[in-house]
Design a protein around this motif. Structure first.
Motif: not given
Length: 403
Positions: A336-363
């Protein structure tokens, strides 16, 4: 016949502190399942101090003496007088202070409250007397006596009278004992409890892992003579969820991370065959000096259906063959600890990608490589469509293993 002999031997030896016969008297130096004592042998009757009180004041008096009232899981603290008290032998006419005039119906007007200051020996009546010297009990008794003296002849029987008494009850019924309590009764933990040359159990083997309907133990060498008794105790105390108890009999020495196991109790164990083998000096099927001459019922192909288990972890359901794959229930927290850590890390990167995206396919997607995935305790929760992050944080997992 063998089963009856062991059972009789156990009954004879129940008068001693150790309910089991010496290992040196057993042909194979191992206790068969039939040596397990019946439930009545785990129970002792003890005398507890008590108060006879008006039934209508039960709640009030329990609250007043809450620190003294008997407290034990799944045990009653209040008894109707007809329960547990032999009125043909107990003098109910003697109330506190020597007042001989009791006017009450014991089956209707009184209940019995157990005090929590511990049981006493049958011959130690002074102990009960000391219990009632507690200032709170003394105050209650004196108050009840004063009110009783003011009661008129027309008052209902037993309106105010409170008396000191006692009750004999089993210390704890077998069905309420835990695995640890049962094994502490059965196994010798000191030299004084052990028969001559019998091994002393330094650590009670009451802990076990659960995988579906299988309980898995890893017994130390000194506990092996008692393995069938240990297995039966675990099975009987967990019958609602456990069908078989197994013991690890070897180390993890192969690339599949599996280990050999034997059945100690439950389905797949032939009790009559175990008793028969325990009654002989060696298994006639093998040689006297063969390793196979030890009494073991190993998990084999014939137990394949029994080893099929289903369990849940982090909202996901797993079906597996416990004998063919590696599974450790104690790693649930780490999974559970590792799954949570991976999901949180992935969510943070996705959030950054949404903010910096130039097109929908860049996520970018989060890609996880699980090279030794086992049955998927990481891969399945990470990619399950039922996972909370499934529609918001895309995770792709490449999982692989030999088994």
């Amino acid at each position: 016949k063998c089963q009856e002999n062991y059972y009789s031997y156990v009954l004879i030896n129940m008068s001693s502190n150790n309910p089991l016969p010496p290992l040196s008297t057993l042909p194979r130096s191992i206790y068969p399942p039939s040596a397990y004592p019946p439930p009545s042998h785990f129970e002792t009757t003890l005398t507890y101090p008590a108060l006879l009180i008006p039934a209508r004041r039960t709640g009030e008096i329990q609250k007043q003496l809450q620190e003294l009232v008997f407290q034990e899981p799944k045990r009653k603290r209040v008894y109707a007088l007809e329960e547990g008290v032999d009125y043909s032998k107990e003098d109910l006419e003697t109330s506190y202070g020597g007042n001989k005039t009791s006017r009450y119906n014991p089956s209707l007007e009184r209940k019995l409250v157990l005090t929590r200051l511990g049981p006493c020996d049958d011959n130690n009546s002074q102990y009960i007397d000391r219990v009632f010297q507690d200032s709170r009990i003394q105050s209650l008794l004196h108050s009840a006596k004063s009110n009783s003296e003011e009661t008129t002849s027309t008052s209902p029987p037993g309106k105010n009278l409170i008396r000191t008494s006692s009750i004999r009850l089993p210390s704890s019924p077998y069905n309420l004992l835990t695995v640890d309590q049962v094994l502490r009764y059965l196994l010798p933990t000191t030299k004084e409890e052990s028969n001559i040359r019998d091994p002393v159990i330094e650590e009670i083997p009451s802990s076990f892992e659960v995988a579906g309907h299988i309980a898995h133990v890893n017994l130390r060498e000194e506990a092996l003579p008692y393995k069938y008794l240990i297995g039966k105790a675990i099975l009987e105390k967990n019958q609602s969820k456990i069908r078989v108890v197994v013991n690890k009999i070897g180390n993890i020495e192969n690339e599949f991370r599996t280990f050999p196991m034997e059945i100690l109790a439950g389905e797949g164990l032939d009790l009559d065959e175990v008793d028969r083998l325990c009654a002989y000096d060696a298994n006639p099927k093998y040689g006297q000096n063969s390793e196979e001459s030890t009494v073991q019922f190993k998990i084999g192909p014939e137990h394949e259906s029994l080893m099929q288990v289903e369990l849940k972890e982090h909202g996901c359901r797993f079906q597996l063959d416990f004998a063919k794959v590696y599974w450790n229930s104690r790693l649930q927290g780490e999974h559970g600890r590792l799954v949570k850590q991976i999901v949180e890390d992935a969510a943070r990167k996705c959030s950054n990608d949404h903010q910096n995206q130039t097109s929908p396919t860049s996520i970018r997607e989060c890609i996880v490589a699980d090279a030794m995935a086992g049955v998927g305790p990481f891969a399945v929760p990470l990619t399950s469509a039922l996972a909370p992050h499934y529609h918001e944080t895309p995770i792709f997992c490449h999982a692989n293993d030999l088994n």
